[in-house]
Design a protein around this motif. Structure first.
Motif, PDB file in Angstrom:
ATOM      1  N   ALA A 249     -19.686  12.567 -10.020  1.00  0.00           N
ATOM      2  CA  ALA A 249     -18.534  13.338  -9.626  1.00  0.00           C
ATOM      3  C   ALA A 249     -19.568  14.825  -9.407  1.00  0.00           C
ATOM      4  CB  ALA A 249     -17.858  13.828 -10.789  1.00  0.00           C
ATOM      5  N   ILE A 250     -20.635  15.158 -10.261  1.00  0.00           N
ATOM      6  CA  ILE A 250     -21.366  16.243 -10.128  1.00  0.00           C
ATOM      7  C   ILE A 250     -22.393  16.287  -8.670  1.00  0.00           C
ATOM      8  CG2 ILE A 250     -23.183  17.514 -10.939  1.00  0.00           C
ATOM      9  CD1 ILE A 250     -20.474  17.700 -12.548  1.00  0.00           C
ATOM     10  N   ALA A 251     -22.848  15.019  -8.569  1.00  0.00           N
ATOM     11  CA  ALA A 251     -23.555  14.753  -7.451  1.00  0.00           C
ATOM     12  C   ALA A 251     -22.654  15.330  -6.226  1.00  0.00           C
ATOM     13  CB  ALA A 251     -23.959  13.544  -7.319  1.00  0.00           C
ATOM     14  N   LYS A 252     -21.411  14.839  -6.131  1.00  0.00           N
ATOM     15  CA  LYS A 252     -20.620  15.024  -4.785  1.00  0.00           C
ATOM     16  C   LYS A 252     -20.631  16.732  -4.621  1.00  0.00           C
ATOM     17  CE  LYS A 252     -17.941  10.807  -5.789  1.00  0.00           C
ATOM     18  NZ  LYS A 252     -18.410  10.051  -4.507  1.00  0.00           N
ATOM     19  N   LEU A 253     -20.726  17.398  -5.701  1.00  0.00           N
ATOM     20  CA  LEU A 253     -20.385  18.874  -5.701  1.00  0.00           C
ATOM     21  C   LEU A 253     -21.771  19.770  -5.215  1.00  0.00           C
ATOM     22  CD1 LEU A 253     -18.175  19.181  -8.777  1.00  0.00           C
ATOM     23  CD2 LEU A 253     -17.442  19.684  -6.590  1.00  0.00           C
ATOM     24  N   LEU A 255     -23.241  19.903  -2.566  1.00  0.00           N
ATOM     25  CA  LEU A 255     -23.379  20.867  -1.448  1.00  0.00           C
ATOM     26  C   LEU A 255     -22.471  22.130  -1.441  1.00  0.00           C
ATOM     27  CD1 LEU A 255     -23.532  17.749   1.151  1.00  0.00           C
ATOM     28  CD2 LEU A 255     -25.401  19.535   0.737  1.00  0.00           C
ATOM     29  N   SER A 256     -21.459  21.832  -2.126  1.00  0.00           N
ATOM     30  CA  SER A 256     -20.476  22.997  -2.187  1.00  0.00           C
ATOM     31  C   SER A 256     -20.462  23.775  -3.112  1.00  0.00           C
ATOM     32  CB  SER A 256     -18.963  21.952  -2.220  1.00  0.00           C
ATOM     33  OG  SER A 256     -18.758  21.527  -3.458  1.00  0.00           O
ATOM     34  N   ILE A 257     -21.009  23.546  -4.375  1.00  0.00           N
ATOM     35  CA  ILE A 257     -21.258  24.348  -5.506  1.00  0.00           C
ATOM     36  C   ILE A 257     -22.736  24.167  -6.074  1.00  0.00           C
ATOM     37  CG2 ILE A 257     -20.335  25.282  -7.599  1.00  0.00           C
ATOM     38  CD1 ILE A 257     -17.995  23.613  -7.363  1.00  0.00           C
TER      39      ILE A 257
END
Length: 415
Positions: A249-253, A255-257
């Motif tokens: 989940a953190i890896a998906k974030l 780019l955005s955060i």
């Protein structure tokens, strides 16, 4: 019990292993064998046992209420963990004159000789167990001595109830020996009654009245200064199998955060090094005295008794032991009192009544995608989630304190 006696050599070895892992204190190991250097106070001595941090927090308001009712009553508090002991120590430091009426000991292991030694010395007027802390040997020893036993905040998940039911021919009928059971919810009450408990009542969850987890304010100020304005997400009390989901989940974030700091606080700190192996880079570990630097995206908070610190650093938090079956969840009341936006996975049956009490105020998470989306929404539009967190705290504040009827039940045990 014969089994307890047979296990004595193994238990002694286990104590030494726990000592090496920082789960015991050398100078207090004799307490695990029922020995103590402290004297028993005169008069009525009420014994309360709480396993660890959450359970210990939950009985503190109860002790205060009982102490106010009975200005001369003494209280013996036992815990199973060091972190629980530290909660008692912190409470005593702030309890004023009441601290003179409080004694803490580590509970002895459930071996007949050690239990007998403990009871011979302390001679408690009554015993109050909390949650699902049911020690067969101790219960039987108390019954033989006519020491009444009650259970506070009694909890038996469906899984635990089935396990006890399957063992009913192998263990003595301990549930019938309980003088009363104060269940935290109707389902728990039904489970205790089905196993033979005769006097079962419901007074709600004591953890709803527990104070928020404590914190070292100097440490909090120092870490806030070090972290600065970075957004912080906490994965609290994670269990094996969940960390991989959280890291995805953190890896998906990223780019955005991109400046997001994630604190992973495993339920069992010994897992800290194991979690570190899941990462390409070497993350700072709290157990090594390391704090997160400006380029660290993950901080592994593998320490005991510091969730109060980590919750106060976070803008939102996920409560672990709930993403991977069978799970069971953890108590949401303590972070709710700190107004932290909360999320949990689907496997939280051990604390189902607590989450039902906060229905609509704790976000449901099913997958890494759900978790990433939720963190993203909290960080980018925090006001709705802060409002929910404030509603959760207000809901707990509106609940009744320690019920007078429960205090009456306890008083009846000590007659």
């Amino acid at each position: 019990m014969a089994l307890g006696t047979a296990l004595m050599p193994g238990l002694r070895a286990m104590m030494l292993i726990r000592l090496r892992r920082g789960k015991e204190r050398l100078e207090r190991l004799p307490e695990r064998r029922g020995r103590t250097k402290l004297a028993r106070p005169e008069g009525t001595l009420l014994w309360l046992h709480a396993a660890s941090v959450g359970e210990t927090h939950s009985i503190l308001p109860l002790i205060e209420a009982l102490a106010e009712r009975h200005p001369t009553r003494q209280f013996l508090i036992t815990t199973a963990t060091i972190s629980g002991a530290d909660i008692v120590t912190g409470f005593c430091a702030q309890a004023g004159e009441l601290s003179n009426r409080l004694i803490h000991q580590f509970i002895p292991y459930d071996v007949p000789l050690w239990t007998r030694r403990f009871l011979d010395h302390w001679r408690p007027s009554a015993l109050l167990l909390t949650d699902s802390e049911l020690w067969p040997g101790i219960l039987l020893a108390c019954t033989r001595r006519a020491i009444p036993v009650g259970v506070l905040n009694a909890r038996l998940s469906t899984r635990s109830w089935k396990r006890w039911h399957q063992m009913r021919r192998l263990v003595p009928p301990i549930f019938k020996r309980l003088d009363f059971v104060a269940a935290r919810g109707e389902q728990d009450a039904a489970h205790f009654a089905a196993l033979g408990a005769r006097d079962v009542v419901c007074y709600g969850d004591l953890k709803a009245n527990a104070p928020p987890p404590s914190v070292n304010m100097d440490e909090l100020r120092s870490l806030r200064a070090q972290i600065g304005t970075r957004p912080v997400f906490l994965a609290a009390s994670t269990h094996s199998g969940e960390d991989e989901i959280i890291l995805r989940a953190i890896a998906k974030l990223r780019l955005s955060i991109p400046d997001l700091l994630t604190i992973i606080a495993p339920r069992h700190p010994v897992r800290g090094a194991q979690i570190a192996t899941l990462l390409d880079s070497k993350p700072p570990l709290r157990s090594k005295g390391a704090a997160p630097g400006p380029t660290d995206s993950i901080w592994i908070a593998d320490s005991l008794g510091e969730l109060g610190l980590f919750y106060r650093l976070a803008q939102c938090a996920f409560i672990g032991n709930s993403l991977v079956a069978p799970g069971g969840g953890h108590n949401p009341f303590e972070p709710a009192r700190l107004e932290v936006p909360l999320a949990t996975g689907p496997f939280c049956d051990n604390f189902r009544p607590a989450f039902e009490q906060l229905t609509g105020l704790v976000a449901p998470i099913q997958s890494d995608n759900d978790l990433a989306d939720w963190i993203d929404s909290v960080m980018k539009d925090p006001m709705p989630w802060r409002a929910r967190a404030q509603q959760a705290r207000a809901k707990l504040q509106s609940e009744e304190g320690v019920p007078a009827a429960l205090l009456d039940r306890i008083d009846a045990l000590c007659v």
